[in-house]
Scaffold this active site. Structure first.
Site, mmCIF file in Angstrom:
data_model
loop_
_atom_site.group_PDB
_atom_site.id
_atom_site.type_symbol
_atom_site.label_atom_id
_atom_site.label_comp_id
_atom_site.label_asym_id
_atom_site.label_seq_id
_atom_site.Cartn_x
_atom_site.Cartn_y
_atom_site.Cartn_z
ATOM 1 N N LEU A 160 5.360 -8.197 15.463
ATOM 2 C CA LEU A 160 4.885 -8.205 16.850
ATOM 3 C C LEU A 160 5.993 -8.799 17.708
ATOM 4 O O LEU A 160 6.711 -9.695 17.266
ATOM 5 C CB LEU A 160 3.624 -9.063 17.006
ATOM 6 N N ASP A 161 6.107 -8.306 18.937
ATOM 7 C CA ASP A 161 7.060 -8.917 19.858
ATOM 8 C C ASP A 161 6.687 -10.377 20.075
ATOM 9 O O ASP A 161 5.519 -10.765 19.967
ATOM 10 C CB ASP A 161 7.062 -8.183 21.195
ATOM 11 N N ARG A 162 7.675 -11.168 20.432
ATOM 12 C CA ARG A 162 7.463 -12.610 20.587
ATOM 13 C C ARG A 162 6.326 -12.926 21.557
ATOM 14 O O ARG A 162 5.485 -13.793 21.291
ATOM 15 C CB ARG A 162 8.759 -13.265 21.066
ATOM 16 N N THR A 164 3.880 -10.958 22.504
ATOM 17 C CA THR A 164 2.625 -10.281 22.171
ATOM 18 C C THR A 164 1.804 -11.165 21.239
ATOM 19 O O THR A 164 2.321 -11.703 20.263
ATOM 20 C CB THR A 164 2.901 -8.929 21.490
ATOM 21 N N ARG A 262 4.577 -0.857 25.451
ATOM 22 C CA ARG A 262 5.137 -1.360 26.709
ATOM 23 C C ARG A 262 5.852 -0.259 27.483
ATOM 24 O O ARG A 262 5.708 -0.145 28.710
ATOM 25 C CB ARG A 262 6.085 -2.527 26.406
#
Length: 337
Positions: A160-162, A164, A262
């Site tokens: 997961l993105d930081r 998110t 995104r």
């Protein structure tokens, strides 16, 4: 292989990087089959900086069956891996502070959504990277390994993105990691996200298939753009609610590209609120002034295939910023999270 006898070859499942003062030979065990060469080295050579590992690969100092291999090479059972002498850190980075261990264990316990002897699923908070990297010393997986001796071989199943938040899987066994990676390839793992978009989506459902391509800006930041030469990507969006100027959606990524939700939401003309890369900063500043800060993207639901059992379906409550938005803007009862 070279002049080494079998007694000097270490099975990969028994390999421990205590010293790299001399050449070592490792026979790849079945549990490590299919893993990328660079990931295998990073996992086992924890005292060696990643930059040094990739330098060894570029200079062909690491060999497989006497041959040069690239970082992305997939290991095969019985491959013979040759490791050259490498300088390692003299002091391992480990946490011996009992109070710190107990504090982190308490926090982790609050995040756990599901756990068995093979798999851990947690509700990751926003602003916590899942792994270390550029400018980030410790991510989630490093913190877990650092604080719990029994977790040194645990691995992230996906990322997961930081910024998110939400559900992320961690495999406790190599066999479980392989099983779940295969499930992703078979498209039997299903992820669903909640997102707050800037703008009014007119249709209740959208299917976005814009191809995506990674780019690097002059400052080194990674960014993704819609590009006809990029990788195929598909995301389904379903409207959950509307308020003036904003849309609450359920996003279902069919593929798993970097920043996919995104960039696909941006391509609809409705980027995600709080996104510092793909959303107009004036929109983010307006929301922050109203008391809503941070990326409004949350990994809400996971459907995981299980061996000889019904699918495991998990949900995670959104973080404070999104929970506050849903309660105030959509009258959603927090108890239903």
């Amino acid at each position: 292989m070279s002049n080494e006898s079998d007694q000097n070859i270490i099975p990969s499942h028994k390999f421990q990087c205590e010293s790299l003062a001399q050449v070592q030979y490792i026979r790849i065990s079945r549990d490590d089959e299919g893993q990328r060469l660079d990931n295998f080295l990073i996992r086992h050579l924890k005292k060696v900086p990643k930059s040094r590992i990739y330098n060894l690969l570029r200079r062909s100092e690491v060999r497989i069956n006497k041959s040069r291999k690239k970082a992305e090479y997939k290991l095969q059972t019985n491959d013979i891996l040759r490791l050259p002498p490498v300088r390692v850190e003299s002091k391992p980075k480990s946490c011996t502070d009992e109070a710190a261990n107990e504090a982190f264990a308490a926090r982790l316990k609050e995040w756990v959504i599901y756990e068995d002897n093979k798999l851990l699923v947690i509700n990751k908070p926003p602003s916590l990277a899942v792994h270390g990297g550029s400018g980030i010393h410790l991510g989630l997986i490093e913190l877990i390994r650092r604080h719990f001796q029994h977790a040194k071989n645990w691995e992230l199943v996906h990322r997961l993105d930081r910024e998110t938040s939400g559900l992320i899987m961690i495999a406790k066994r190599r066999s479980e990691l392989r099983r779940l990676h295969q499930a992703f390839r078979d498209n039997t793992v299903h992820k669903e996200y909640w997102a707050i978009l800037v703008g009014d989506l007119k249709q209740d459902k959208h299917r976005v298939t814009a191809p995506l391509k990674k780019n690097q800006l002059a400052g080194g930041a990674r960014i993704v753009r819609v590009d006809p030469t990029g990788q195929d990507a598909e995301t389904l969006f379903e409207v959950q609610g509307r308020t003036p100027g904003y849309t609450w959606v359920l996003a279902k990524p069919v593929t798993g590209r970097t920043h996919q939700i995104r960039v696909h939401s941006q391509s609809l003309g409705s980027p995600i609120l709080g996104d510092d890369k793909y959303t107009d900063q004036s929109d983010n500043a307006k929301a922050k002034k109203a008391g809503y800060s941070g990326l409004m993207l949350h990994a809400r639901r996971l459907t995981i295939p299980m061996d000889d059992k019904p699918n495991l379906i998990l949900t995670a409550a959104p973080p404070t910023n999104m929970a506050k938005w849903l309660e105030n803007k959509h009258n959603v009862d927090p108890q239903t999270f």
